[in-house]
Design a protein around this motif. Structure first.
Motif, mmCIF file in Angstrom:
data_model
loop_
_atom_site.group_PDB
_atom_site.id
_atom_site.type_symbol
_atom_site.label_atom_id
_atom_site.label_comp_id
_atom_site.label_asym_id
_atom_site.label_seq_id
_atom_site.Cartn_x
_atom_site.Cartn_y
_atom_site.Cartn_z
ATOM 1 N N ASP A 165 -68.706 50.296 -9.626
ATOM 2 C CA ASP A 165 -69.303 50.174 -8.295
ATOM 3 C C ASP A 165 -70.816 49.977 -8.363
ATOM 4 O OD1 ASP A 165 -69.031 50.167 -5.445
ATOM 5 O OD2 ASP A 165 -69.890 52.188 -5.410
ATOM 6 N N HIS A 166 -71.288 48.970 -7.625
ATOM 7 C CA HIS A 166 -72.699 48.614 -7.541
ATOM 8 C C HIS A 166 -73.304 48.324 -8.910
ATOM 9 C CE1 HIS A 166 -72.116 49.994 -3.439
ATOM 10 N NE2 HIS A 166 -73.174 49.242 -3.149
ATOM 11 N N LYS A 167 -72.516 47.662 -9.734
ATOM 12 C CA LYS A 167 -72.965 47.247 -11.065
ATOM 13 C C LYS A 167 -72.939 45.725 -11.155
ATOM 14 C CE LYS A 167 -72.988 51.440 -13.009
ATOM 15 N NZ LYS A 167 -72.628 52.355 -11.987
ATOM 16 N N VAL A 168 -73.643 45.203 -12.144
ATOM 17 C CA VAL A 168 -73.476 43.810 -12.544
ATOM 18 C C VAL A 168 -72.353 43.848 -13.571
ATOM 19 C CG1 VAL A 168 -74.520 41.803 -13.660
ATOM 20 C CG2 VAL A 168 -75.882 43.229 -12.105
ATOM 21 N N LEU A 169 -71.196 43.311 -13.210
ATOM 22 C CA LEU A 169 -70.015 43.448 -14.058
ATOM 23 C C LEU A 169 -70.208 42.851 -15.444
ATOM 24 C CD1 LEU A 169 -67.187 42.820 -11.443
ATOM 25 C CD2 LEU A 169 -68.087 44.999 -12.278
ATOM 26 N N ASN A 170 -70.991 41.792 -15.547
ATOM 27 C CA ASN A 170 -71.255 41.175 -16.853
ATOM 28 C C ASN A 170 -71.898 42.170 -17.817
ATOM 29 O OD1 ASN A 170 -71.650 39.134 -14.557
ATOM 30 N ND2 ASN A 170 -71.161 37.820 -16.302
ATOM 31 N N ASP A 171 -72.573 43.187 -17.294
ATOM 32 C CA ASP A 171 -73.266 44.174 -18.123
ATOM 33 C C ASP A 171 -72.392 45.378 -18.479
ATOM 34 O OD1 ASP A 171 -75.503 42.552 -17.897
ATOM 35 O OD2 ASP A 171 -76.402 43.746 -16.284
ATOM 36 N N VAL A 172 -71.197 45.474 -17.883
ATOM 37 C CA VAL A 172 -70.288 46.570 -18.187
ATOM 38 C C VAL A 172 -69.619 46.269 -19.533
ATOM 39 C CG1 VAL A 172 -68.171 47.761 -17.454
ATOM 40 C CG2 VAL A 172 -69.889 47.099 -15.745
ATOM 41 N N PRO A 173 -69.685 47.196 -20.503
ATOM 42 C CA PRO A 173 -69.061 46.932 -21.805
ATOM 43 C C PRO A 173 -67.596 46.508 -21.657
ATOM 44 C CG PRO A 173 -70.396 48.916 -21.918
ATOM 45 C CD PRO A 173 -70.352 48.500 -20.456
ATOM 46 N N GLY A 174 -67.272 45.363 -22.251
ATOM 47 C CA GLY A 174 -65.924 44.817 -22.193
ATOM 48 C C GLY A 174 -65.689 43.842 -21.058
ATOM 49 N N LEU A 175 -66.706 43.627 -20.207
ATOM 50 C CA LEU A 175 -66.540 42.715 -19.063
ATOM 51 C C LEU A 175 -67.582 41.596 -19.054
ATOM 52 C CD1 LEU A 175 -65.557 44.957 -16.011
ATOM 53 C CD2 LEU A 175 -64.205 43.190 -17.125
ATOM 54 N N ALA A 176 -67.906 41.074 -20.189
ATOM 55 C CA ALA A 176 -68.897 39.996 -20.256
ATOM 56 C C ALA A 176 -68.479 38.788 -19.423
ATOM 57 C CB ALA A 176 -69.135 39.584 -21.702
ATOM 58 N N LYS A 177 -67.184 38.555 -19.305
ATOM 59 C CA LYS A 177 -66.633 37.464 -18.483
ATOM 60 C C LYS A 177 -65.761 38.124 -17.397
ATOM 61 C CE LYS A 177 -66.562 34.166 -22.322
ATOM 62 N NZ LYS A 177 -67.950 34.066 -22.410
ATOM 63 N N PRO A 178 -66.389 38.578 -16.314
ATOM 64 C CA PRO A 178 -65.707 39.422 -15.327
ATOM 65 C C PRO A 178 -64.877 38.664 -14.279
ATOM 66 C CG PRO A 178 -67.999 39.233 -14.753
ATOM 67 C CD PRO A 178 -67.824 38.483 -16.045
ATOM 68 N N SER A 179 -63.901 37.926 -14.741
ATOM 69 C CA SER A 179 -62.958 37.267 -13.838
ATOM 70 C C SER A 179 -61.989 38.310 -13.289
ATOM 71 C CB SER A 179 -62.178 36.195 -14.594
ATOM 72 O OG SER A 179 -61.415 36.802 -15.637
ATOM 73 N N LEU A 180 -61.263 37.961 -12.245
ATOM 74 C CA LEU A 180 -60.227 38.864 -11.743
ATOM 75 C C LEU A 180 -59.263 39.237 -12.862
ATOM 76 C CD1 LEU A 180 -59.286 37.291 -8.279
ATOM 77 C CD2 LEU A 180 -60.616 39.364 -8.694
ATOM 78 N N GLU A 181 -58.917 38.245 -13.681
ATOM 79 C CA GLU A 181 -57.991 38.467 -14.782
ATOM 80 C C GLU A 181 -58.533 39.519 -15.751
ATOM 81 O OE1 GLU A 181 -57.574 34.065 -13.553
ATOM 82 O OE2 GLU A 181 -59.164 35.567 -13.642
ATOM 83 N N ASN A 182 -59.781 39.361 -16.144
ATOM 84 C CA ASN A 182 -60.358 40.277 -17.119
ATOM 85 C C ASN A 182 -60.630 41.661 -16.534
ATOM 86 O OD1 ASN A 182 -60.209 38.537 -19.294
ATOM 87 N ND2 ASN A 182 -62.219 37.660 -18.911
ATOM 88 N N ILE A 183 -60.956 41.737 -15.265
ATOM 89 C CA ILE A 183 -61.154 43.049 -14.640
ATOM 90 C C ILE A 183 -59.826 43.810 -14.616
ATOM 91 C CG2 ILE A 183 -61.813 44.292 -12.547
ATOM 92 C CD1 ILE A 183 -63.613 41.829 -11.871
ATOM 93 N N SER A 184 -58.744 43.130 -14.266
ATOM 94 C CA SER A 184 -57.444 43.810 -14.216
ATOM 95 C C SER A 184 -57.027 44.294 -15.606
ATOM 96 C CB SER A 184 -56.369 42.917 -13.592
ATOM 97 O OG SER A 184 -56.130 41.770 -14.365
#
Length: 120
Positions: free
Chosen positions: A69-88
């Protein structure tokens, strides 16, 4: 008798996709409101009547929400490519060790009419 229980939570976050060409609206930083539904499937325990403790699941999802929440997802470890697919998939990988009967993770962007479901 198999049943499915689920818990939903939301988070707001930003991301960008560098693979799009210059000028594409998804290349630059932009944000969304995301909704997540996690589901556990199984037979209710005869002693409790539960497939899983929803309070425990709510707590586990709260930890994930704090990470997103309230993050830049690209900066979350493991989410460099934060597509719906990769987030799930990212959420699945964090919940599956704790919930062996996890059956699906669905991510929705209601404002765009988009969703993705991952079933492991």
């Amino acid at each position: 008798m198999t049943v499915e229980i689920s818990y939903r939570f939301g988070f707001d976050a930003a991301h960008h996709f560098d693979h799009f060409p210059e000028g594409h609206p998804n290349r630059g930083m932009h944000g969304h409101s995301f909704h997540v539904e996690v589901a556990i499937e199984g037979e209710p325990d005869p002693a409790t009547g539960f497939v899983a403790d929803l309070g425990d699941l709510e707590g586990a999802c709260g930890d994930l929400r704090k990470a997103l929440d309230h993050k830049v997802l690209n900066d979350v470890p493991g989410l460099a490519k934060p597509s719906l697919e990769n987030i799930s998939i990212w959420i699945w990988k964090r919940l599956k060790p704790r919930y062996a009967a996890l059956s699906r993770v669905t991510i929705l962007r209601d404002s765009a009419g988009q969703s993705c479901t991952y079933r492991g």
